[in-house]
Design an enzyme around this catalytic site. Structure first.
Site, PDB file in Angstrom:
ATOM      1  N   GLY A  16       0.684  -1.159  -0.001  1.00 45.32           N
ATOM      2  CA  GLY A  16      -0.103  -0.017   0.154  1.00 45.32           C
ATOM      3  C   GLY A  16       0.975   1.226  -0.041  1.00 45.32           C
ATOM      4  O   GLY A  16       1.969   1.028   0.259  1.00 45.32           O
ATOM      5  N   CYS A  17       0.197   2.486  -0.271  1.00 51.06           N
ATOM      6  CA  CYS A  17       1.010   3.721  -0.545  1.00 51.06           C
ATOM      7  C   CYS A  17       1.424   4.216   0.869  1.00 51.06           C
ATOM      8  O   CYS A  17       2.502   4.502   1.190  1.00 51.06           O
ATOM      9  CB  CYS A  17       0.090   4.681  -1.132  1.00 51.06           C
ATOM     10  N   TYR A  18       0.433   4.145   1.897  1.00 47.34           N
ATOM     11  CA  TYR A  18       1.081   4.614   3.252  1.00 47.34           C
ATOM     12  C   TYR A  18       1.893   3.855   3.929  1.00 47.34           C
ATOM     13  O   TYR A  18       2.828   4.137   4.458  1.00 47.34           O
ATOM     14  CB  TYR A  18      -0.241   4.873   4.073  1.00 47.34           C
TER      15      TYR A  18
ATOM     16  N   THR B 228       4.181   2.064   2.401  1.00 51.74           N
ATOM     17  CA  THR B 228       5.472   2.263   1.817  1.00 51.74           C
ATOM     18  C   THR B 228       6.220   3.315   2.155  1.00 51.74           C
ATOM     19  O   THR B 228       7.604   3.269   2.663  1.00 51.74           O
ATOM     20  CB  THR B 228       5.481   2.477   0.261  1.00 51.74           C
ATOM     21  N   ALA B 229       5.522   4.387   2.254  1.00 51.37           N
ATOM     22  CA  ALA B 229       6.071   5.692   2.915  1.00 51.37           C
ATOM     23  C   ALA B 229       6.713   5.399   4.636  1.00 51.37           C
ATOM     24  O   ALA B 229       7.725   5.950   4.880  1.00 51.37           O
ATOM     25  CB  ALA B 229       5.217   6.717   2.907  1.00 51.37           C
TER      26      ALA B 229
END
Length: 335
Positions: free
Chosen positions: A155-157, A159-160
């Site tokens: 997921g994007c969150y 990953t960050a």
């Protein structure tokens, strides 16, 4: 050349991935698919995204039973930019046909099927496939991506957040009794292309959502190996994520030990540390495939603040999926 299809190609992540595959010399962009009843079926992708004119002009095909059968015959890999439950339903057919599957949804990110009813709202229909999926966080697990034909793109969150926190956890710097607190803001493209009142641009104002119950919290905790407090926010900008993370470190940790932990990214094209005193912003990463990190440490309080910025549609979805594809098929060695 490896031919890759995309199911869910009309959405922001799917369309971005189509453009990346079309311009990758190691890959051939195959069929582009949407649900059989989609109003976009039959429409060239470049009609929805005019920046792709002359680059991705293939029409979007409705995913009928016949189309699915043809997809399985014509491609070596398929990317699922679909709803979580849709991907969970499609994967068995695709794997049985011998395809490599790259799932951009959350449908295969956990080994534990019990997470799905609690955080995703459905019982996973094929929990046996969860056990064979590999997690595609390419900056940490590149050597696992050829061990399975099912890759769960993160997921994007997560990953960050994971790119910011895993160096600290791996180095044993995080205080065991304290939870990192992650406050992250995403642009409205993270909510997808479908029109909704709460993501209508005139309605958007900076606000938290999914407080103490967002599905990305267990994903972060699973692959960090440490509990966290995660609070996502919706921002009034199109794309990008900025995560600001407060961590309590073990007693006696020094700046040099923190710098040594983050040296794991030295030479990594996908993750860059900013000079001390500089902080990332979403405009720095919009449209890019990089994560930008920065940190500052208060030795008196043993408190570290880390900022992490990515493009949610690129490093948080499409460009990370592209890296997974190329690593899986042996087209490049991720550095």
């Amino acid at each position: 050349m490896t031919t890759i299809a995309i199911i869910g190609a009309s959405g922001y992540a799917g369309a971005t991935l189509a453009k990346l595959i079309a311009t990758d010399d190691s890959l051939t962009l195959g069929g582009l698919y949407v649900s059989e009843a989609s109003v976009d079926a039959g429409t060239p992708l470049s009609s929805l995204y005019p920046e792709m004119l002359g680059l991705v002009d293939q029409p979007l095909q409705g995913l009928s039973a016949e189309a699915l059968q043809q997809l399985c015959q014509d491609h070596q890999g398929v990317c699922l930019a679909t709803e979580h439950q849709v991907s969970a339903t499609l994967v068995p057919t695709l794997l049985e046909a011998g395809l490599s599957v790259f799932d951009l949804s959350g449908g295969h990110r956990f080994k534990d099927a019990a997470i799905y009813p609690e955080y995703y709202g459905f019982e996973h229909p094929h929990p046996e496939h969860l056990l064979q999926a590999e997690y595609g966080l390419v900056d940490w697990y590149p050597h696992t991506l050829n061990k399975s034909k099912l890759i769960a793109v993160p997921g994007c969150y997560p990953t960050a957040s994971l790119l910011a926190l895993k160096p600290l956890q791996q180095a044993g710097l995080l205080a065991e009794s304290a939870m990192p607190v992650i406050n992250a803001v995403s642009g409205v493209s993270g909510a997808g292309r479908k029109a909704q009142l709460n993501t209508h641009f005139c309605q958007v104002s900076l606000t938290p959502y999914g407080v103490l119950g967002h599905r990305h919290q267990p994903e972060i905790e699973t692959y960090l190996g440490h509990p966290v407090v995660f609070t996502p926010h919706l921002g009034n900008f199109k794309r990008g994520i900025l995560a600001t993370i407060v961590c309590q470190l073990k007693a006696g940790i020094t700046d040099s030990e923190i710098a040594e932990a983050y040296a794991v990214y030295q030479g990594n094209a996908g993750v860059k540390l900013l000079p001390q005193g500089s902080w990332p912003k979403v405009d720095d990463v919009a449209g890019s495939d990089r994560c930008l990190l920065a940190w500052k440490f208060d030795a008196g309080k043993q408190t570290l603040v880390v900022a992490s910025a990515i493009d949610n549609l690129m490093k948080g979805a499409a460009s990370q999926a592209l890296d997974c594809i190329n690593i899986h098929f042996g087209h490049e060695v991720y550095s």
